[in-house]
Design a protein around this motif. Structure first.
Motif, PDB file in Angstrom:
ATOM      1  N   VAL A 147       0.843  -1.204   0.000  1.00  0.00           N
ATOM      2  CA  VAL A 147       0.000   0.000   0.000  1.00  0.00           C
ATOM      3  C   VAL A 147       0.874   1.248   0.000  1.00  0.00           C
ATOM      4  O   VAL A 147       0.626   2.220  -0.739  1.00  0.00           O
ATOM      5  CB  VAL A 147      -0.950   0.005   1.216  1.00  0.00           C
ATOM      6  CG1 VAL A 147      -1.677   1.346   1.327  1.00  0.00           C
ATOM      7  CG2 VAL A 147      -1.949  -1.128   1.109  1.00  0.00           C
ATOM      8  N   ASP A 148       1.913   1.223   0.813  1.00  0.00           N
ATOM      9  CA  ASP A 148       2.823   2.362   0.901  1.00  0.00           C
ATOM     10  C   ASP A 148       3.515   2.598  -0.442  1.00  0.00           C
ATOM     11  O   ASP A 148       3.669   3.738  -0.891  1.00  0.00           O
ATOM     12  CB  ASP A 148       3.860   2.098   2.004  1.00  0.00           C
ATOM     13  CG  ASP A 148       4.649   3.343   2.355  1.00  0.00           C
ATOM     14  OD1 ASP A 148       4.030   4.395   2.596  1.00  0.00           O
ATOM     15  OD2 ASP A 148       5.896   3.267   2.358  1.00  0.00           O
ATOM     16  N   LEU A 149       3.927   1.499  -1.079  1.00  0.00           N
ATOM     17  CA  LEU A 149       4.586   1.585  -2.386  1.00  0.00           C
ATOM     18  C   LEU A 149       3.665   2.242  -3.417  1.00  0.00           C
ATOM     19  O   LEU A 149       4.072   3.132  -4.177  1.00  0.00           O
ATOM     20  CB  LEU A 149       4.989   0.173  -2.844  1.00  0.00           C
ATOM     21  CG  LEU A 149       5.619   0.057  -4.234  1.00  0.00           C
ATOM     22  CD1 LEU A 149       7.017   0.654  -4.236  1.00  0.00           C
ATOM     23  CD2 LEU A 149       5.679  -1.417  -4.673  1.00  0.00           C
ATOM     24  N   ILE A 150       2.408   1.815  -3.435  1.00  0.00           N
ATOM     25  CA  ILE A 150       1.441   2.366  -4.399  1.00  0.00           C
ATOM     26  C   ILE A 150       1.179   3.842  -4.102  1.00  0.00           C
ATOM     27  O   ILE A 150       1.172   4.682  -5.017  1.00  0.00           O
ATOM     28  CB  ILE A 150       0.132   1.556  -4.357  1.00  0.00           C
ATOM     29  CG1 ILE A 150       0.350   0.138  -4.895  1.00  0.00           C
ATOM     30  CG2 ILE A 150      -0.958   2.260  -5.175  1.00  0.00           C
ATOM     31  CD1 ILE A 150      -0.827  -0.797  -4.695  1.00  0.00           C
ATOM     32  N   ASP A 170      -9.160  -3.861  -2.045  1.00  0.00           N
ATOM     33  CA  ASP A 170      -9.499  -5.176  -2.598  1.00  0.00           C
ATOM     34  C   ASP A 170      -8.404  -5.679  -3.531  1.00  0.00           C
ATOM     35  O   ASP A 170      -8.048  -6.858  -3.514  1.00  0.00           O
ATOM     36  CB  ASP A 170     -10.841  -5.081  -3.352  1.00  0.00           C
ATOM     37  CG  ASP A 170     -11.337  -6.442  -3.816  1.00  0.00           C
ATOM     38  OD1 ASP A 170     -11.414  -7.360  -2.977  1.00  0.00           O
ATOM     39  OD2 ASP A 170     -11.628  -6.586  -5.022  1.00  0.00           O
ATOM     40  N   VAL A 171      -7.847  -4.760  -4.370  1.00  0.00           N
ATOM     41  CA  VAL A 171      -6.761  -5.138  -5.283  1.00  0.00           C
ATOM     42  C   VAL A 171      -5.547  -5.606  -4.487  1.00  0.00           C
ATOM     43  O   VAL A 171      -4.965  -6.660  -4.767  1.00  0.00           O
ATOM     44  CB  VAL A 171      -6.382  -3.947  -6.201  1.00  0.00           C
ATOM     45  CG1 VAL A 171      -5.114  -4.267  -6.996  1.00  0.00           C
ATOM     46  CG2 VAL A 171      -7.526  -3.607  -7.138  1.00  0.00           C
ATOM     47  N   VAL A 172      -5.171  -4.816  -3.466  1.00  0.00           N
ATOM     48  CA  VAL A 172      -4.007  -5.161  -2.643  1.00  0.00           C
ATOM     49  C   VAL A 172      -4.231  -6.480  -1.918  1.00  0.00           C
ATOM     50  O   VAL A 172      -3.341  -7.340  -1.858  1.00  0.00           O
ATOM     51  CB  VAL A 172      -3.720  -4.029  -1.634  1.00  0.00           C
ATOM     52  CG1 VAL A 172      -2.660  -4.470  -0.624  1.00  0.00           C
ATOM     53  CG2 VAL A 172      -3.264  -2.776  -2.365  1.00  0.00           C
ATOM     54  N   SER A 173      -5.445  -6.673  -1.399  1.00  0.00           N
ATOM     55  CA  SER A 173      -5.749  -7.889  -0.653  1.00  0.00           C
ATOM     56  C   SER A 173      -5.635  -9.135  -1.530  1.00  0.00           C
ATOM     57  O   SER A 173      -5.058 -10.149  -1.113  1.00  0.00           O
ATOM     58  CB  SER A 173      -7.153  -7.785  -0.070  1.00  0.00           C
ATOM     59  OG  SER A 173      -7.517  -8.971   0.602  1.00  0.00           O
ATOM     60  N   LYS A 174      -6.156  -9.065  -2.742  1.00  0.00           N
ATOM     61  CA  LYS A 174      -6.113 -10.236  -3.639  1.00  0.00           C
ATOM     62  C   LYS A 174      -4.698 -10.579  -4.062  1.00  0.00           C
ATOM     63  O   LYS A 174      -4.312 -11.757  -4.121  1.00  0.00           O
ATOM     64  CB  LYS A 174      -6.995  -9.975  -4.866  1.00  0.00           C
ATOM     65  CG  LYS A 174      -8.484 -10.023  -4.555  1.00  0.00           C
ATOM     66  CD  LYS A 174      -9.314  -9.781  -5.804  1.00  0.00           C
ATOM     67  CE  LYS A 174     -10.813  -9.878  -5.476  1.00  0.00           C
ATOM     68  NZ  LYS A 174     -11.659  -9.601  -6.662  1.00  0.00           N
TER      69      LYS A 174
END
Length: 636
Positions: A147-150, A170-174
């Motif tokens: 998340v931090d990277l994005i 949701d994208v990060v979780s998957k």
């Protein structure tokens, strides 16, 4: 879309003292720091310490107001169309970051995890891209690091954080789940994920006037422009869309993921219809457009600022210089009258193609010209390379090729005629093909072939050949060829069935005594309640199977034989009316002439040469005995 890497050459790395700054433009600040240390910006990294979001709304008088900070809780409720599509609403983010040198000698767990953040042209859709071949190992901090990277990549690109990105968790979780399961994951294919979406504006529609009736042909790469076909008339069909006026329409505003309000441009209006239409054109209007449809077949014309559909057109000539080719189609209801009547000029010029419903040509049809219509009248002459096609066709002097149903030619001069009912006033050589052919005056070197009747009123020459051929029609010839092919295939099949049937009959005959003995024993066993031997039962069933197979072969043989008889009968039917066909010469015979009848079954040609001076007028085919035919003079 941002690049996955950089090809820039960097100077010798110099360590940058960690620096905390507050800014709205992170990329700009990093560039300034890098410049002050004389290093490349790519050698710097940063941590996000705080993100502050501010909004303001101009008042009713459009005056500027103060920026107000939005709490994280209120930020989640801010994602509302009523705010973002209000032109008076403004939003910005201030980022508190710590800038420092990248730790070149420390192991980066994500160095092979090649990601980028990019957006579409309007910046209303933001995507995360993961390059093909990226490799990453799972660690407990991966999800928060990801998340931090994005977010850092979004901030560098000027994209707002925590706004418009409801789909990001949701994208990060998957992706995190996939890595957690695999522990070591290599991305075999490049992936793209939507991670933020603003409000895409709707483009403004400028007005436009589309002339659909101008049917410009799209050429393939290998095709050449046909400069002879310039669309002198534009044919149209009933209910065809002719003209369309697209009304101007103001687009809808949007706001992109940078927080920028996107105001639609004012539509440009410069194509409003100034023309009128008459009753031959129907007008349909709605909120989007005004459409003009044809009420009838014909061609579209523009007269006195008015579009209308007409059916008749008069031209002096059809040539490359004047009209070019005219191809409206035989079902277009377009009638053309070509007025040029000079005997030394062409009314339809060299290489021109004319395709209309009706055409009347006062003069000549030139070399390599083609005229196609339902009805055609040519008062001049046709060149030997000209082609004319029409159901109902009338030609004065014909030297080219003519095709149709009812054809009338005043004088045939070594041309070709192919129709159903053909009438020629004077034939001076040439080829005539038809169902029924009438020739008033027949000179020499005429080849006339019909399926039913050839009749000559006055014979003035020789070296003529008059032929009756049942297969003159192309479809009849194709049907016969197909029928004969089927006959040959059936004969082979019957021969094969007959051979197999003889074999099965012999086997059954040889096995019958043994079968009768087994049958007698099985009845004895059954009567006495004794269990029947399995080998006897098996042999009994084998014999029954042989009998059933022989029965089926006989049935199929009979069906195939019936099919062959039917096809053979059909083969004979192709010439069933040949005995009723006639060749008639109302005059006396002079010179050398031939009468021919072509039979289908047997496939022979019977020839008769009338004696010079003979006054026998009517000739037909007579069958003397099975398979033997002769041509004889007959009474009508």
């Amino acid at each position: 879309m941002a690049l996955f890497g950089s090809d820039k050459k960097t100077k010798t790395a110099r360590k940058v003292r960690p620096t905390v700054i507050k800014t709205q433009n992170v990329a700009k600040e990093i560039f300034k720091i890098a410049k002050s240390y004389e290093i490349e910006p790519e050698l710097l990294d940063f941590n996000i310490l705080d993100i502050q979001t501010y909004t303001k709304m101009k008042n009713e008088k459009k005056e500027e107001t103060e920026w107000e900070e939005v709490t994280p809780e209120a930020l989640r409720e801010l994602d509302d169309e009523s705010y973002f599509l209000n032109p008076n609403f403004q939003i910005k983010q201030i980022y508190e970051i710590e800038v420092f040198s990248k730790r070149l000698h420390e192991e980066d767990p994500y160095k092979n995890f090649k990601t980028a953040v990019g957006a579409n042209a309007t910046k209303c859709k933001v995507y995360l891209s993961i390059a093909e071949g990226s490799i990453v190992d799972y660690n407990p901090r991966f999800e928060s690091d990801f998340v931090d990277l994005i977010n850092k990549k979004k901030i560098r690109a000027g994209i707002l954080v925590h706004i418009f990105d409801e789909m990001l968790p949701d994208v990060v979780s998957k992706i995190s789940a996939r890595i957690r399961v695999a522990q070591h994951l290599e991305f075999e294919k490049a992936e793209t994920h939507l991670i933020a979406e603003g409000f895409e504006p709707t483009l403004t529609t400028n007005d436009a006037l589309i002339l659909h009736f101008e049917k410009n042909k799209e050429l393939n790469d290998n095709e050449k422009v046909d400069y002879a076909s310039r669309g002198f008339i534009q044919s149209v069909k009933k209910d065809e869309l002719l003209i369309e006026y697209i009304k101007p329409k103001l687009g809808k505003p949007g706001r992109n993921c940078r927080g920028e309000y996107m105001k639609p441009t004012e539509p440009i209006v410069k194509n409003e219809p100034t023309f009128k239409v008459d009753s031959t054109i129907k007008v349909v209007e709605d909120e989007e457009s005004i459409k003009y449809y044809a009420n009838e077949n014909g061609y579209i014309a523009f007269e006195n600022e008015t579009y209308l559909i007409k059916n008749e057109v008069d031209v002096g000539e059809i040539s490359f210089k004047t009209t070019g080719s005219i191809q409206s189609g035989i079902d277009s209801d377009v009638d053309i009258s070509v007025k040029e009547a000079d005997a030394i000029k062409d009314a339809v010029g060299t290489g021109m193609v004319v395709e209309v419903t009706k055409i009347k040509i006062e003069g000549n049809v030139g070399s390599n010209a083609k005229v196609i219509a339902k009805e055609a009248v040519i008062h001049g002459q046709t060149h030997k390379t000209a082609v004319v096609k029409a159901d109902d066709l009338e030609i004065n002097v014909h030297k080219g090729k003519a095709y149709g149903k009812n054809i009338r030619v005043t004088r045939l001069e070594h041309g070709k005629i192919e129709g159903e009912k053909v009438k020629v006033g004077q034939a001076l050589g040439g080829i005539i093909l038809g169902k029924e052919i009438d020739i008033d005056i027949c000179a020499s070197h005429v080849k006339a072939t019909a399926t039913k009747r050839i009749e000559i009123q006055k014979l003035q020459g020789s070296e003529n050949v008059f032929t009756i051929d049942p297969l003159l029609n192309k479809n009849a010839k194709e049907d016969l060829d197909s029928n004969q092919k089927n006959i040959q295939e059936l004969k082979l099949k019957i021969k094969e069935l007959n051979r197999e049937l003889k074999k099965q009959t012999y086997l059954v005959k040889e096995a019958t005594p043994a079968f009768l003995d087994i049958k007698k024993r099985l009845m004895h066993y059954k009567k006495n309640g004794v269990k029947m031997p399995a080998s006897f039962v098996k042999k009994y069933k084998q014999f029954q199977s042989m009998q059933e197979n022989m029965k089926n072969l006989k049935a199929e043989y009979e069906v195939r034989q019936d099919q062959l008889n039917l096809l053979t009968t059909k083969n004979s039917s192709f010439q069933e009316n040949i005995l009723d066909a006639r060749v008639i010469n109302r005059d006396k015979w002079i010179g050398y002439n031939e009468i021919k009848f072509k039979l289908v079954d047997p496939p022979v040609e019977v020839v008769y040469k009338p004696m010079e001076g003979s006054r026998e007028h009517v000739f037909g085919l007579v069958q003397l005995e099975e398979g033997e035919y002769v041509i004889r003079p007959m009474s009508e």
